[in-house]
Each structure stands twice: as structure tokens, then as C-alpha cells.
Design a protein around this motif. Structure first.
Motif, PDB file in Angstrom:
ATOM      1  N   MET A 151      70.112  58.319  47.049  1.00 22.00           N
ATOM      2  CA  MET A 151      69.798  57.613  45.809  1.00 22.00           C
ATOM      3  C   MET A 151      70.959  56.690  45.470  1.00 22.00           C
ATOM      4  SD  MET A 151      67.567  57.266  43.289  1.00 22.00           S
ATOM      5  CE  MET A 151      66.638  58.795  43.196  1.00 22.00           C
ATOM      6  N   HIS A 153      72.564  53.811  42.943  1.00 26.14           N
ATOM      7  CA  HIS A 153      72.539  53.237  41.594  1.00 26.14           C
ATOM      8  C   HIS A 153      73.182  51.860  41.645  1.00 26.14           C
ATOM      9  CE1 HIS A 153      74.068  53.354  37.165  1.00 26.14           C
ATOM     10  NE2 HIS A 153      72.985  52.600  37.307  1.00 26.14           N
ATOM     11  N   TYR A 161      67.655  51.759  40.385  1.00 30.59           N
ATOM     12  CA  TYR A 161      67.856  52.908  41.264  1.00 30.59           C
ATOM     13  C   TYR A 161      66.947  52.740  42.467  1.00 30.59           C
ATOM     14  CZ  TYR A 161      70.278  55.185  37.388  1.00 30.59           C
ATOM     15  OH  TYR A 161      71.162  55.491  36.375  1.00 30.59           O
ATOM     16  N   THR A 189      63.446  53.027  39.771  1.00 28.60           N
ATOM     17  CA  THR A 189      64.129  52.793  38.498  1.00 28.60           C
ATOM     18  C   THR A 189      63.345  53.354  37.323  1.00 28.60           C
ATOM     19  OG1 THR A 189      65.081  50.766  39.422  1.00 28.60           O
ATOM     20  CG2 THR A 189      65.151  51.018  37.036  1.00 28.60           C
ATOM     21  N   VAL A 192      63.501  57.217  37.260  1.00 36.76           N
ATOM     22  CA  VAL A 192      64.793  57.766  36.831  1.00 36.76           C
ATOM     23  C   VAL A 192      65.027  57.509  35.351  1.00 36.76           C
ATOM     24  CG1 VAL A 192      67.293  57.608  37.154  1.00 36.76           C
ATOM     25  CG2 VAL A 192      65.776  57.574  39.137  1.00 36.76           C
TER      26      VAL A 192
END
Length: 452
Positions: A151, A153, A161, A189, A192
């Protein structure tokens, strides 16, 4: 495939052999003609026919070898190796990049280029997706193992994400000995950030409920102890407790109202974006016993599912009908699927002499296969296999619908036909106080739902 010069030499060798054989055949035919006193012209004609057949065979053989020479040795050679991988990834509806042993991107399909803003091939993947875990995953892939998902960021150009799934190393079937690694990228994204928003919401809601709850517990403990024989203190504390309880009730009511409004606001834009029309028809006004927010949520969940499954340009039909009494024939009376369609009772409706209201929701989606119907309503069971991960949901929507229907002693039925659509039918009993019901615009008594 052999060298063309070798083939020509082979053809020439075969031609010389044929000449020698022809001379020997002519001598043999002449000898036979002399001994058998057969006219010599018959032998010459036989030899000419032999020559014609030999020439025809040589030309046919050369044509076959020439056509074979034009075709690749491997039937899949036109789409083998890296070119095959590139063609395949371009056709897939996911962001995919192809890496070499050094982690350089040798190919990326259009979705991958758009997702990570890639403008040039041949550069390491870490240039576009900066994360130290990429090197470790690549080393694991080159060792022949499937790496753990990563994952990432990203904060530039906007917070996002991205989930990266690496394959193990794979040889390129083009004879070059090159090795490649496939990377599947997904933009998670919304997932999350949605989880973060839910966590923040739960924390805030818990904080708002904690204060009145602590007050209630404190006053209850006091009333059980020192103030149990003090009427004046008991009245004062009960008044404060009532205020705190009303505060919690307002908070819960506001949260439910917010949820209902969010769902209503979400369905209309989703239907517009998919080009789906919603058509509602009611035959009579109705008042049924139940919880208003839960009943609305039941309908909204079913309408949202129908919107997700319906193809562009289709119409979702929502019909409210009233029947004098319950009988199996009222099910899907307003439906559009054939009567022979398989029907399943998710929650059977109880028999009652009271009038019955049915809400039928029909879509024109792909429909469910018959084997899925017994499991509709199970928690986390999803049957929308053709939808994207963002559209599939959590698998709890129909479970919530089933729970609300059971709580209200309402019937819930489903029928579906692959390729034609799905229909849900909700069966509600009419309120026993319908004879004393208020006018159309008057408020409904607490504990009853007014469906219009």
C-alpha cells in the motif's frame, strides 16, 4: 527453419537424381520394348508421362515448402513474449505495468499511465511510485515467490492511496531469456479515506454519547444509594436524567436522519450518472406499523442495489399496491418478469386477515443465477460478480434489508432471471388503526410509518 540455400541445394540434388532415374527408366523401357516387341513410341509416351508427373510433384512440393517458410514456427509467435504481454495488459480493465529484472517499466497500459502519471518508459517504477517497499517486493518476485501486497500513500499531486500487487518473475517466451514481473495497481483512495471517515465518525459519536451516558450512570448510582430515600433529590435527579436521555435520543435521531438524507442524495446522482430512470407508482395511500427510518432504509437499500445493477438507459419500477388480504397471488402482481420465474422467500409473510401492502422494485439488470437465490440476504454474500470493486459494496445491504423486514414482521421475496432482471417484493400488513387514520397531511402517530 533451415537455411534457404540448403533447400535450393536439396531441390537441385533431387533434380539430378530424377535425371539419372529417368535415363535408367528410358533404357529399361527401350530394352523391354525390344524384347517384347512393343512399339518404341509407347515407351517414349510412358517416359514423358513419368517426367510430367515428376515436374508437377516438384512444383507442388516447392510451393508447400515456400508457404511453410512464410509462417512462424510457433503459431503464437505473432503474440509471444513481451509483445503478447503488452497486448494482453492493454486489453485488461486494470492498471498493469510490466517490469524487467532491474525494476524498470518496459510497458504500461493506458490505465497505469494515467494512474501514476507515467510519461516515459524505461525508468524504474520507484520514480513514479516512491516507496522503499518496491525494492523488497521486486527482490522477492525475482527469487520466484509472490510478494505481499504493498500500500503506497502518495501526497503529490494529490493525496491518494495505491495498492500494488506483484507477480513472481516470469520468463519471456521469445527465446531472449528475459524475465519480467507484472504489477497490478488499484486506486483505493476512496476505500481508505472512507474507512478513516468512519473511524472518525465513530470516535466523535462515541464522545458525544459518552457524556450523557456517564451522567445517567452517575445519577442511577446516586438514586440507588444516598438519595434513594430523598424524594426531593430523586425528582431533581430524574429530571436531569430525562434531559440527558433526550439528548442521546436527539443525537441518534439526527444520525438516522442524516443517513437517510445521504442515501437519498446518493441514489439520484448515481442513477443520473448511469443513465437509469426511477419510476414510482402508488395505487392507494397506506399506513403500516413500523419504524419510519428503518422502513425508508429498507427501500433505499433495494433501490440502490437495483440502480447499480441496471444497464444504462433502463428504468427501475417502484410500485406500491394494496390488497384486501394476504394470498400468494399478490406477490409480484406489479412485476415485469414472467410468472414462471423462480421465486424465493427470504422472509415469509405471516398470514393475517388485515389488508396487505406490497412494494415491488423491479430492475433490468443481469439477474442472478438460480443457485444464488438461497443465499441472498446472508451477511457478506455478494452476487454482483460483474461489477467493479467499488460498486460491489460490502455484502451487508441485503442482510440489513432482511433484518429490517423480519423486525417489522414483513414478508420479503425475490425472483430473478439471468439476462432479464431482478425483482424484490416487500409485504407489509396494514395498521390496525387505519380506520382511525389521520388526514393525508396530518402527522402519523408515533410507532407508525406513513408511506406515500
Amino acid at each position: 527453419m533451415g537455411d534457404p540455400m540448403d533447400n535450393e541445394a536439396l531441390d537441385a540434388l533431387r533434380g539430378s537424381d530424377i535425371v539419372v532415374l529417368s535415363v535408367l527408366a528410358f533404357i529399361a523401357i527401350a530394352s523391354m520394348a525390344a524384347l517384347a516387341r512393343v512399339p518404341i513410341w509407347i515407351g517414349i509416351a510412358t517416359l514423358a508421362a513419368f517426367w510430367v508427373s515428376i515436374i508437377f510433384f516438384l512444383r507442388l512440393s516447392r510451393a508447400v515448402r515456400s508457404s511453410r517458410r512464410k509462417l512462424p514456427a510457433d503459431p503464437d509467435a505473432f503474440l509471444s513474449g513481451a509483445r503478447f504481454a503488452a497486448t494482453l495488459t492493454d486489453a485488461l480493465p486494470q492498471a498493469i505495468a510490466v517490469l524487467d529484472r532491474d525494476g524498470r517499466v518496459i510497458h504500461a497500459n493506458p490505465m497505469a499511465r494515467s494512474l501514476i502519471e507515467m510519461d516515459t518508459l524505461g525508468r524504474p517504477l520507484s520514480v513514479y511510485v516512491r516507496d522503499s517497499g518496491i525494492t523488497d517486493r521486486l527482490a522477492t518476485a525475482l527469487a520466484g515467490y509472490t510478494p505481499e501486497p504493498l500500500m503506497v500513500h502518495r501526497e503529490v499531486p494529490a493525496e491518494s492511496y495505491i495498492s500494488l500487487l506483484f507477480s513472481s518473475v516470469t520468463p519471456v517466451e521469445d527465446g531472449s531469456g528475459r524475465m519480467i514481473v507484472l504489477v497490478v495497481m488499484n486506486d483505493v483512495t476512496e476505500l481508505v479515506l472512507g474507512n478513516q471517515r468512519r473511524a472518525d465518525f465513530l470516535a466523535n459519536a462515541s464522545h458525544e454519547l459518552k457524556t450523557p451516558m456517564a451522567s445517567l450512570l452517575g445519577y442511577i448510582e446516586t438514586l440507588r444509594g444516598h438519595a434513594k430515600d430523598d424524594p426531593e433529590a430523586r425528582e431533581r435527579f430524574l429530571g436531569i436524567m430525562a434531559q440527558q436521555a433526550e439528548r442521546m435520543q436527539r443525537l441518534i435521531r439526527d444520525l438516522l436522519s442524516l443517513r437517510r438524507i445521504e442515501q437519498s442524495e446518493h441514489i439520484a446522482p448515481m442513477a443520473d450518472a448511469r443513465g437509469v430512470k426511477l419510476k414510482y407508482k402508488k395505487k392507494k395511500r397506506s399506513i403500516v406499523p413500523g419504524h419510519q427510518d428503518e422502513t425508508i432504509q429498507l427501500c433505499l437499500n433495494l433501490i440502490e442495489n437495483a440502480t447499480k445493477l441496471s444497464p444504462p438507459g433502463s428504468t427501475i419500477y417502484i410500485t406500491l399496491s394494496r390488497f384486501d388480504q394476504w394470498k400468494p397471488g399478490i406477490l409480484f402482481a406489479d412485476g415485469r418478469l414472467p410468472e414462471t420465474t423462480t421465486t424465493r422467500a427470504i422472509n415469509p409473510a405471516p398470514t393475517s386477515p388485515l389488508p396487505i401492502y406490497t412494494i415491488t422494485i423491479s430492475d433490468s439488470g443481469p439477474g442472478f443465477a438460480r443457485e444464488h437465490l438461497p443465499r441472498v440476504g446472508e451477511r457478506f454474500y455478494r452476487v454482483a460478480g460483474d461489477l467493479s470493486s467499488q460498486e460491489k459494496g460490502t455484502g451487508l445491504g441485503l442482510a440489513i434489508v432482511k433484518h429490517i423486514a423480519r423486525r417489522h414482521r414483513a414478508g420479503l421475496y425475490i425472483r430473478s432471471e439471468p439476462g432479464q432482471g431482478t425483482e424484490f417484493c416487500i409485504v407489509y400488513q396494514e395498521s390496525q388503526s387505519i380506520a382511525e387514520a389521520p388526514p393525508q397531511d396530518a402527522p402519523v402517530k408515533q410507532g407508525e410509518t406513513k408511506t406515500v
